[in-house]
Design a protein around this motif. Structure first.
Motif, PDB file in Angstrom:
ATOM      1  N   THR A   8     105.444  27.306  65.950  1.00 25.56           N
ATOM      2  CA  THR A   8     105.777  27.402  64.532  1.00 25.56           C
ATOM      3  C   THR A   8     107.295  27.318  64.406  1.00 25.56           C
ATOM      4  O   THR A   8     108.022  28.034  65.099  1.00 25.56           O
ATOM      5  CB  THR A   8     105.265  28.733  63.949  1.00 25.56           C
ATOM      6  OG1 THR A   8     103.886  28.871  64.278  1.00 25.56           O
ATOM      7  CG2 THR A   8     105.420  28.765  62.443  1.00 25.56           C
ATOM      8  N   THR A  38     102.936  23.500  57.091  1.00 24.17           N
ATOM      9  CA  THR A  38     101.855  24.485  56.976  1.00 24.17           C
ATOM     10  C   THR A  38     101.614  24.806  55.508  1.00 24.17           C
ATOM     11  O   THR A  38     102.139  24.130  54.618  1.00 24.17           O
ATOM     12  CB  THR A  38     102.205  25.773  57.737  1.00 24.17           C
ATOM     13  OG1 THR A  38     103.341  26.383  57.099  1.00 24.17           O
ATOM     14  CG2 THR A  38     102.493  25.509  59.195  1.00 24.17           C
ATOM     15  N   GLU A  39     100.861  25.872  55.270  1.00 25.66           N
ATOM     16  CA  GLU A  39     100.628  26.324  53.895  1.00 25.66           C
ATOM     17  C   GLU A  39     101.926  26.742  53.215  1.00 25.66           C
ATOM     18  O   GLU A  39     102.017  26.763  52.001  1.00 25.66           O
ATOM     19  CB  GLU A  39      99.589  27.466  53.875  1.00 25.66           C
ATOM     20  CG  GLU A  39     100.020  28.763  54.532  1.00 25.66           C
ATOM     21  CD  GLU A  39      99.953  28.739  56.059  1.00 25.66           C
ATOM     22  OE1 GLU A  39     100.435  29.714  56.662  1.00 25.66           O
ATOM     23  OE2 GLU A  39      99.459  27.766  56.657  1.00 25.66           O
ATOM     24  N   SER A  44     106.687  24.472  59.586  1.00 28.94           N
ATOM     25  CA  SER A  44     105.825  23.444  60.174  1.00 28.94           C
ATOM     26  C   SER A  44     105.211  23.983  61.446  1.00 28.94           C
ATOM     27  O   SER A  44     105.760  24.865  62.098  1.00 28.94           O
ATOM     28  CB  SER A  44     106.629  22.180  60.509  1.00 28.94           C
ATOM     29  OG  SER A  44     107.022  21.513  59.343  1.00 28.94           O
ATOM     30  N   ARG A  45     104.046  23.422  61.799  1.00 24.84           N
ATOM     31  CA  ARG A  45     103.389  23.768  63.055  1.00 24.84           C
ATOM     32  C   ARG A  45     103.395  22.542  63.952  1.00 24.84           C
ATOM     33  O   ARG A  45     103.043  21.448  63.526  1.00 24.84           O
ATOM     34  CB  ARG A  45     101.951  24.217  62.825  1.00 24.84           C
ATOM     35  CG  ARG A  45     101.213  24.509  64.154  1.00 24.84           C
ATOM     36  CD  ARG A  45      99.805  25.040  63.960  1.00 24.84           C
ATOM     37  NE  ARG A  45      99.858  26.385  63.383  1.00 24.84           N
ATOM     38  CZ  ARG A  45      99.430  26.707  62.164  1.00 24.84           C
ATOM     39  NH1 ARG A  45      98.909  25.800  61.393  1.00 24.84           N
ATOM     40  NH2 ARG A  45      99.522  27.939  61.734  1.00 24.84           N
TER      41      ARG A  45
END
Length: 158
Positions: A8, A38-39, A44-45
């Motif tokens: 992450t 991401t949500e 970001s993942r």
């Protein structure tokens, strides 16, 4: 052994370059890399698949932790996780084999996303073994082209 790392990071310009550069400088090959927001749009993942023993993964993880913008690193190789890949493949399909190709796609729960007189484009998702089986099955028909994502992974809910 292949390891799957879930990393992450802050969604900032240049983070992908820094992470990939860290692997390259140490001579480790990234076999698969998927990055997406991401949500939370600020995070970001990265799902990174790398081949190496536990010592190498531990060393890479320590180096990743030193990078600015890296928030969390998990080696989810042996964890309860969902792993998926996506493939788009264009297969030769004429009047003589089109019905058979559509039936084979149905067996894999794949979708037909485009069709022309000479070919069919198929979309499928699944784990690595399913994607490999799809490729093996459609090779005799003549694969014109395919594009494949890397492994995307997420820990299972508890």
């Amino acid at each position: 052994m292949r390891h799957t790392l879930s990393v992450t990071v802050e969604n900032k310009p240049g983070i992908l370059t820094r992470v990939a550069g860290l692997f390259a400088r140490r001579g480790y090959n990234i076999e698969s890399l998927v990055v997406a927001e991401t949500e939370n749009p600020q995070i970001s993942r990265m799902t990174i698949v790398v081949d190496g023993d536990g010592r190498i993964i531990e060393q890479v993880s320590k180096q990743l932790h030193k990078l600015i913008n890296v928030l969390k690193i998990q080696d989810i190789t042996h964890e309860e996780a969902v792993h998926r890949e996506l493939i788009l493949l264009r297969v030769n399909a004429d009047a003589t084999n089109r019905t058979e190709i559509l039936q084979v796609a149905e067996v894999f729960r794949a979708r037909i996303v485009d069709m022309s007189r000479a070919s069919v484009t198929i979309e499928a998702t699944g784990d690595t073994s399913k994607i490999e089986a799809i490729l093996t099955t459609f090779r005799p028909y003549g694969i014109k082209e395919f594009a494949r994502t890397g492994r995307l992974s997420m820990m299972r809910g508890k």
